[in-house]
Design a protein around this motif. Structure first.
Motif, PDB file in Angstrom:
ATOM      1  N   GLU A 177       0.839  -1.209   0.000  1.00  0.00           N
ATOM      2  CA  GLU A 177       0.000   0.000   0.000  1.00  0.00           C
ATOM      3  C   GLU A 177       0.870   1.255   0.000  1.00  0.00           C
ATOM      4  O   GLU A 177       0.567   2.237  -0.672  1.00  0.00           O
ATOM      5  CB  GLU A 177      -0.921   0.024   1.228  1.00  0.00           C
ATOM      6  N   ARG A 178       1.952   1.204   0.762  1.00  0.00           N
ATOM      7  CA  ARG A 178       2.868   2.345   0.805  1.00  0.00           C
ATOM      8  C   ARG A 178       3.479   2.574  -0.589  1.00  0.00           C
ATOM      9  O   ARG A 178       3.572   3.695  -1.066  1.00  0.00           O
ATOM     10  CB  ARG A 178       3.984   2.068   1.821  1.00  0.00           C
ATOM     11  N   LEU A 179       3.844   1.453  -1.218  1.00  0.00           N
ATOM     12  CA  LEU A 179       4.446   1.525  -2.555  1.00  0.00           C
ATOM     13  C   LEU A 179       3.459   2.130  -3.563  1.00  0.00           C
ATOM     14  O   LEU A 179       3.831   2.960  -4.400  1.00  0.00           O
ATOM     15  CB  LEU A 179       4.836   0.098  -2.978  1.00  0.00           C
ATOM     16  N   VAL A 180       2.212   1.718  -3.454  1.00  0.00           N
ATOM     17  CA  VAL A 180       1.176   2.215  -4.375  1.00  0.00           C
ATOM     18  C   VAL A 180       1.052   3.738  -4.248  1.00  0.00           C
ATOM     19  O   VAL A 180       1.010   4.452  -5.252  1.00  0.00           O
ATOM     20  CB  VAL A 180      -0.180   1.523  -4.084  1.00  0.00           C
ATOM     21  N   THR A 181       1.020   4.232  -3.002  1.00  0.00           N
ATOM     22  CA  THR A 181       0.838   5.679  -2.836  1.00  0.00           C
ATOM     23  C   THR A 181       2.133   6.453  -3.143  1.00  0.00           C
ATOM     24  O   THR A 181       2.080   7.639  -3.415  1.00  0.00           O
ATOM     25  CB  THR A 181       0.360   6.051  -1.414  1.00  0.00           C
ATOM     26  N   ASP A 182       3.266   5.761  -3.089  1.00  0.00           N
ATOM     27  CA  ASP A 182       4.537   6.438  -3.400  1.00  0.00           C
ATOM     28  C   ASP A 182       4.845   6.428  -4.893  1.00  0.00           C
ATOM     29  O   ASP A 182       5.845   7.026  -5.325  1.00  0.00           O
ATOM     30  CB  ASP A 182       5.716   5.754  -2.666  1.00  0.00           C
ATOM     31  N   PHE A 183       4.019   5.737  -5.668  1.00  0.00           N
ATOM     32  CA  PHE A 183       4.312   5.593  -7.103  1.00  0.00           C
ATOM     33  C   PHE A 183       4.409   6.976  -7.765  1.00  0.00           C
ATOM     34  O   PHE A 183       3.574   7.849  -7.529  1.00  0.00           O
ATOM     35  CB  PHE A 183       3.231   4.759  -7.795  1.00  0.00           C
TER      36      PHE A 183
ATOM     37  N   ASN B  85       0.115  -1.799  13.889  1.00  0.00           N
ATOM     38  CA  ASN B  85       0.731  -0.695  13.149  1.00  0.00           C
ATOM     39  C   ASN B  85       0.617  -0.881  11.642  1.00  0.00           C
ATOM     40  O   ASN B  85       0.426   0.090  10.903  1.00  0.00           O
ATOM     41  CB  ASN B  85       2.199  -0.541  13.564  1.00  0.00           C
ATOM     42  N   ASP B  86       0.742  -2.129  11.187  1.00  0.00           N
ATOM     43  CA  ASP B  86       0.617  -2.353   9.741  1.00  0.00           C
ATOM     44  C   ASP B  86      -0.810  -2.060   9.266  1.00  0.00           C
ATOM     45  O   ASP B  86      -1.007  -1.494   8.188  1.00  0.00           O
ATOM     46  CB  ASP B  86       1.064  -3.773   9.378  1.00  0.00           C
ATOM     47  N   TYR B  87      -1.792  -2.436  10.077  1.00  0.00           N
ATOM     48  CA  TYR B  87      -3.177  -2.088   9.702  1.00  0.00           C
ATOM     49  C   TYR B  87      -3.371  -0.570   9.720  1.00  0.00           C
ATOM     50  O   TYR B  87      -4.047  -0.019   8.846  1.00  0.00           O
ATOM     51  CB  TYR B  87      -4.182  -2.764  10.632  1.00  0.00           C
ATOM     52  N   LEU B  88      -2.786   0.124  10.722  1.00  0.00           N
ATOM     53  CA  LEU B  88      -2.910   1.591  10.771  1.00  0.00           C
ATOM     54  C   LEU B  88      -2.313   2.221   9.510  1.00  0.00           C
ATOM     55  O   LEU B  88      -2.852   3.181   8.956  1.00  0.00           O
ATOM     56  CB  LEU B  88      -2.197   2.156  12.011  1.00  0.00           C
ATOM     57  N   THR B  89      -1.196   1.648   9.055  1.00  0.00           N
ATOM     58  CA  THR B  89      -0.572   2.143   7.819  1.00  0.00           C
ATOM     59  C   THR B  89      -1.500   1.924   6.635  1.00  0.00           C
ATOM     60  O   THR B  89      -1.704   2.827   5.807  1.00  0.00           O
ATOM     61  CB  THR B  89       0.775   1.423   7.574  1.00  0.00           C
ATOM     62  N   GLU B  90      -2.086   0.731   6.548  1.00  0.00           N
ATOM     63  CA  GLU B  90      -3.002   0.452   5.425  1.00  0.00           C
ATOM     64  C   GLU B  90      -4.186   1.418   5.439  1.00  0.00           C
ATOM     65  O   GLU B  90      -4.617   1.913   4.395  1.00  0.00           O
ATOM     66  CB  GLU B  90      -3.506  -0.985   5.511  1.00  0.00           C
ATOM     67  N   ILE B  91      -4.705   1.687   6.645  1.00  0.00           N
ATOM     68  CA  ILE B  91      -5.839   2.608   6.771  1.00  0.00           C
ATOM     69  C   ILE B  91      -5.429   4.011   6.309  1.00  0.00           C
ATOM     70  O   ILE B  91      -6.133   4.667   5.540  1.00  0.00           O
ATOM     71  CB  ILE B  91      -6.361   2.624   8.236  1.00  0.00           C
ATOM     72  N   GLU B  92      -4.254   4.429   6.760  1.00  0.00           N
ATOM     73  CA  GLU B  92      -3.795   5.783   6.415  1.00  0.00           C
ATOM     74  C   GLU B  92      -3.570   5.904   4.904  1.00  0.00           C
ATOM     75  O   GLU B  92      -3.925   6.928   4.290  1.00  0.00           O
ATOM     76  CB  GLU B  92      -2.490   6.061   7.184  1.00  0.00           C
TER      77      GLU B  92
END
Lengths: 306, 117
Positions: A61-67, A208-215
């Motif tokens: 998810e982080r990678l997707v938003t950093d694209f 924390n990983d779920y919080l990251t996905e939510i964010e």
């Protein structure tokens, strides 16, 4: 019915009755416990898989938003557990499984041919683990009261030897006695690894990983004003789904901790039953362990298999 | 929070965890724009540090603690104040930059103390 047939059936009935009576309560209890211990070992493996899978999802998810930005880096996706650390956990869990299987084999008087080789391999692997740095760090982290590293390594090594040495049903009491402390130690180490949602371990990492996905999902919604009302609604629903998955995941890890604690207690109670015909304490604990396992099966069976 | 110049992994972890939860909540309430992006960037840094501390906790012995203890004491003592400020970030970019600058110092203090990125 012919007289000969009647005699045969009566004879078989008597034989079954005698066979049934000859199975000691300890053997019966050990057999039932073995089934639950095997399941609990599988659940412990699933706990690590759950966290690893969700860590991967969060990184994606982080990678997707950093694209399209300088932060985009395919190499940023790394497993949560370092391979040597995970290997130590895998060996401990295999030790639990092998112990359960030994109990089942010994209690069932099953053929030992294939099992011998497997038990020996697990026994050796536990012996190797008993001197590893990874085990030392697990012990340090678990802060097991009144248990020095030396006592833990002795216990892990003893389980390996017990699995290799005790193969006959007459040796069941000795096997249970020797495995009591090692199984309690392994369960305590794994429970400590699962940790606390606010403080440490698998539960905190999952949270924390779920919080990251939510964010990251919120970021997608905020930064995509062109979403149609229907797509926007679906994207917001996905945030709620993630929040629920986070709660369910944490409950599952907490239930796995409880199952491991109950496994150690039930094993200790089984070792105490010895030759007693009735063992109410063991039966109560076994029923609690069965209930723990039933709660977990539904969740872990839905996890994607690797 | 910290009474002396020492900082344990659990203390550092707890502090970052509290900061993450404050910022995550603020992020959800901040409309799209530069302030939201600034919070997102800090959340990424905190996530990386928390994961590293969790991994270090699993291994229990892999964190190289350096001598920056004194630098960490004051920021940790003022964590509650920082959390209050986060709640007042709003949409004014100047105010946000000031508060998030303090967040940066805090993150940098914890991560350099534990030698994690």
């Amino acid at each position: 019915m012919a007289r000969g047939t009647t005699i045969c059936v009566a004879g078989l009935g008597m034989a079954l009755l005698v066979a049934g009576c000859s199975v000691s309560p300890l053997v019966k209890n050990a057999s039932k416990f073995a089934t639950e211990a095997t399941a609990a070992a599988k659940d412990a493996t699933s706990a690590y898989q759950l966290v690893e899978q969700e860590h991967y999802n969060a990184e994606v998810e982080r990678l997707v938003t950093d694209f399209g930005t300088a932060k985009f880096d395919l190499n940023s996706i790394q497993p949560f557990m370092q391979s040597d650390e995970m290997e130590a956990r895998t060996k401990l869990i295999k030790g639990l499984s092998a112990y359960a299987e030994t109990l089942a084999v010994v209690a069932g008087d099953q053929p030992l041919t294939d099992f011998d080789t497997q038990a020996e391999a697990v026994g050796k692997s536990l012996k190797e683990l008993s001197t590893s740095d990874a085990l030392a760090s697990m012990v340090k982290k678990a802060k097991i009261d009144a248990t020095s590293l030396n006592a833990v390594t002795t216990a892990i090594d003893a389980l390996g030897r017990a699995i290799i040495n005790h193969k006959r049903s007459s040796e069941l009491p000795a096997l249970l006695k020797e495995a009591k402390t090692p199984i309690a130690t392994i369960c305590a180490l794994l429970q400590a690894d699962i940790g606390d949602p606010e403080k440490n371990g698998l539960r905190n990492q999952l949270k924390n990983d779920y919080l990251t996905e939510i964010e990251k999902q919120e970021k997608f919604i905020k930064n995509t004003p062109t979403l149609s009302p229907t797509d926007r609604q679906a994207a917001i629903r996905a945030v709620a789904t993630l929040a629920k998955a986070a709660r369910d995941g944490d409950k599952t890890l907490a239930a796995t901790q409880k199952e491991l604690a109950d496994l150690a207690k039930t094993n200790a109670a089984l070792a105490e039953t010895d030759k007693s015909k009735d063992s109410p304490a063991f039966k109560t604990m076994l029923s609690e362990l069965v209930s723990d396992g039933q709660q977990l099966r539904g969740f872990y069976e839905k996890l994607p298999t690797k | 929070m910290a009474d002396d110049d020492t900082l344990s992994i659990p203390q550092g972890h707890d502090a970052l965890q509290e900061l993450k939860e404050s910022l995550s909540q603020q992020y959800g309430q901040t409309p799209a724009g530069p302030v939201s992006d600034m919070i997102d960037a800090r959340l990424d840094q905190i996530d990386a540090a928390l994961t590293a501390l969790n991994q270090a906790g699993m291994a229990s012995n892999t964190v190289a603690i350096n001598a920056a203890a004194a630098a960490m004491t004051n920021p940790l003592k003022d964590l509650d104040g920082l959390k209050d400020k986060i709640q007042s970030i709003g949409t004014d970019i100047g105010n946000a930059a000031k508060i998030l600058g303090e967040v940066d110092q805090f993150i940098s203090g914890v991560t350099s103390f534990f030698g994690v990125k």
